[in-house]
Design a protein around this motif. Sequence first.
Motif, short mmCIF file in Angstrom:
data_model
loop_
_atom_site.label_atom_id
_atom_site.label_comp_id
_atom_site.label_asym_id
_atom_site.label_seq_id
_atom_site.Cartn_x
_atom_site.Cartn_y
_atom_site.Cartn_z
N ARG A 190 58.58 106.02 1.91
CA ARG A 190 59.16 104.67 1.94
C ARG A 190 58.05 103.64 2.05
NH1 ARG A 190 61.05 101.36 6.17
NH2 ARG A 190 60.67 103.06 7.66
N LEU B 22 57.33 99.40 2.23
CA LEU B 22 57.88 98.07 2.48
C LEU B 22 56.82 97.04 2.17
CD1 LEU B 22 60.18 96.29 3.58
CD2 LEU B 22 59.17 96.57 5.86
N SER B 23 57.08 96.23 1.13
CA SER B 23 56.17 95.17 0.71
C SER B 23 54.73 95.67 0.60
CB SER B 23 56.27 93.98 1.67
OG SER B 23 57.58 93.42 1.58
N LYS C 232 55.56 102.89 5.07
CA LYS C 232 56.21 102.88 6.37
C LYS C 232 56.71 104.27 6.79
CE LYS C 232 55.92 98.53 7.43
NZ LYS C 232 55.16 98.08 8.64
N GLU D 283 58.21 98.20 -6.92
CA GLU D 283 58.12 96.95 -6.17
C GLU D 283 57.68 95.81 -7.08
OE1 GLU D 283 55.52 94.82 -2.67
OE2 GLU D 283 55.96 96.96 -2.49
N GLN E 255 60.92 90.04 -0.05
CA GLN E 255 60.65 91.37 0.52
C GLN E 255 61.24 92.44 -0.39
OE1 GLN E 255 62.54 93.22 4.29
NE2 GLN E 255 60.66 92.25 5.02
N GLN F 139 61.73 96.78 -0.55
CA GLN F 139 61.55 98.12 0.00
C GLN F 139 61.85 99.14 -1.09
OE1 GLN F 139 62.70 99.64 4.09
NE2 GLN F 139 64.37 100.52 2.89
#
Length: 464
Positions: free
Chosen positions: A35, A37-38, A42, A133, A144, A146
Motif C-alpha cells: 500500500r 499513500l501519496s 505505508k 498514483e 491525496q 492511495q
Amino acid sequence: MLDEALVSELLKQARRGGADFAELYVERWRRRALRVLSGEVKEATSGIEYGAGLRLFYGTEVVYAYTNDLSPEGLLELSETLVRLKGQAGQVDQAGRGGLDFRKSVAQGLHAPAVPLSAKDKHYRLERLLEAEAGARVAPQIKQVQTQLLEWEQEVLVANSEGVWCEDRRVRTRLYVTAIAQDEGGLQTGVAGPGLSVGLELFERYPPAEVGRKAGLQALTNLRAKPAPAGTMPVVIGNGFGGVIFHEALGHLLETTSVARKTSVLADRLGEKVAADCVTYIDDGTTPHGWGSSEFDDEGRPTERTVLIENGVLKSYMVDRWGSLLTGYQPTGSGRRQDYTFAPTSRMRNTFIAPGKTPKEKLFEGIEYGLYAADMGGGQVRPGSGEYNFAVKEGYIIRHGRIEEPVRGAMLVGKGPESIKRIVAVSDDLEMGPGMCGSLSGSLPVEVGQPHLLISEIVVGGQA
C-alpha cells in the motif's frame, strides 16, 4: 498436502464414531499487500496460513471444528473431540476395515496465472502503484491518492468419507486506487479497483495509469456535483458494479443458506414468475479468471454455471451439501468458505444479469426526469425480504432523455424482489466488478455484474 493414509484413517474414525458423513478441508494461504499513500510506502506485508477443518454430519445436524496443528496426533485429536461432542464414540462401526478408495480430482489450471506472482520483485510492484498514483492526479484538486495491491495464493484439499479427494489452486490479484479531491466546497472521493483470478498480468489487462485516472476523474466529478434530488423516479443503473444491488437484495435470497430455513421470500417458488421477462440472472463459478471463480468449490464439487432466473422465471437456487439435505435440491458447486476456520455454506460466485438487446442509448429515451446511477457504492440489506438502500458513487440527472449534470449523495431504496420486476429494458454491454461478500461462512471474493438497465421507478433518497 497430507498423507492419504492419514486422511483415510481420520475420516473413518469419524464414521466409526457414528457420523453419517465426514469431510476434511485443508488449505495453505499466502497473502501479500503493498500500500502506497501519496508516494510513500505505508504497508508491505506477507503472511502464510496453514490449517484444516473437519465437518461431521449426523442426519442434518452438523458439527465443525478446525486446527492449525496438522500433525497426525493433532488431526486425530480433532476428530476424537468432535465425536465426543455427540457422545457416540465406539458405539457404531459403519466404515469397515482398510483405507478409503479415493477418487482423485486435481485442478487443471483453467484459471492459472499467465504471469506468476513469483515472476516479478517488489520494485516492479511499487513502480506499478506509482504509475496508478500518477494517473489519478488528473488535476490540482486531487490532494491525496492511495494505491494498493493485494495478492492471494491458496492451495486447497477437500477429502470426504464418500471417496472424494479434490485439490485446487487459486491465485487472485487486485489493484485498488482511492483518490481524494478537495476545493473550497469540501472533499470528495473516487475509487477504482479491478481484480481477477490472475497473476501479475492484471496490469496488462488494466494498465495502472488508466485505473488511477478513472478514480481521479470520479473524485473530480463528485467535487462539482450538486446534492441529489429525492423522490420516486425512473433510474438507469450502470453496468459492472451496478450489479451489487441485485447481488445483495436478490442473490442472497436464492442461496439455500436462507431458502432451507424458509427465511427467504423466494423460498419454494421454483417455476414461478419472479422478475420481468427481460431478466435472466446467472451465478457462474466457471467464468475464466473471474474474481469469484474456482475449478472446485470448498466441498470438493466442480463449480458450474447456474441459471437462477430465466426470462423472469425462477429456475434454480444456489445449493450446498447441507442445503441439499434439507431441501432435496441438487448441489450446484456453491459451497464456499472464507478459510479453514469456517464451515462452508451456499454462496454466490460470479453473479450477473445476462445481456439484453436494448442499445444503451435507448434506455434514456423517453425519460423526462430521472437518475443515472453510473457507479454504485455500498449499502444495507434486510435478510429475508431483500429490502435495500445503496449509495450512488457517481450519479447524473436524466432530463428529456439526456444525461445532464452530476449529483452526489443519492441513495437507492427498494426491495430486491420488487425492483427486479420493474426492470423494463436491459442493454447488451455486460461488465463485471469485483467485491467482497460477507455471510455465515465469512468474507469471500465475488464478482457482481450487469449491463446498463432501466428500472421504471425506484425511491431515490437525496435532498428534496
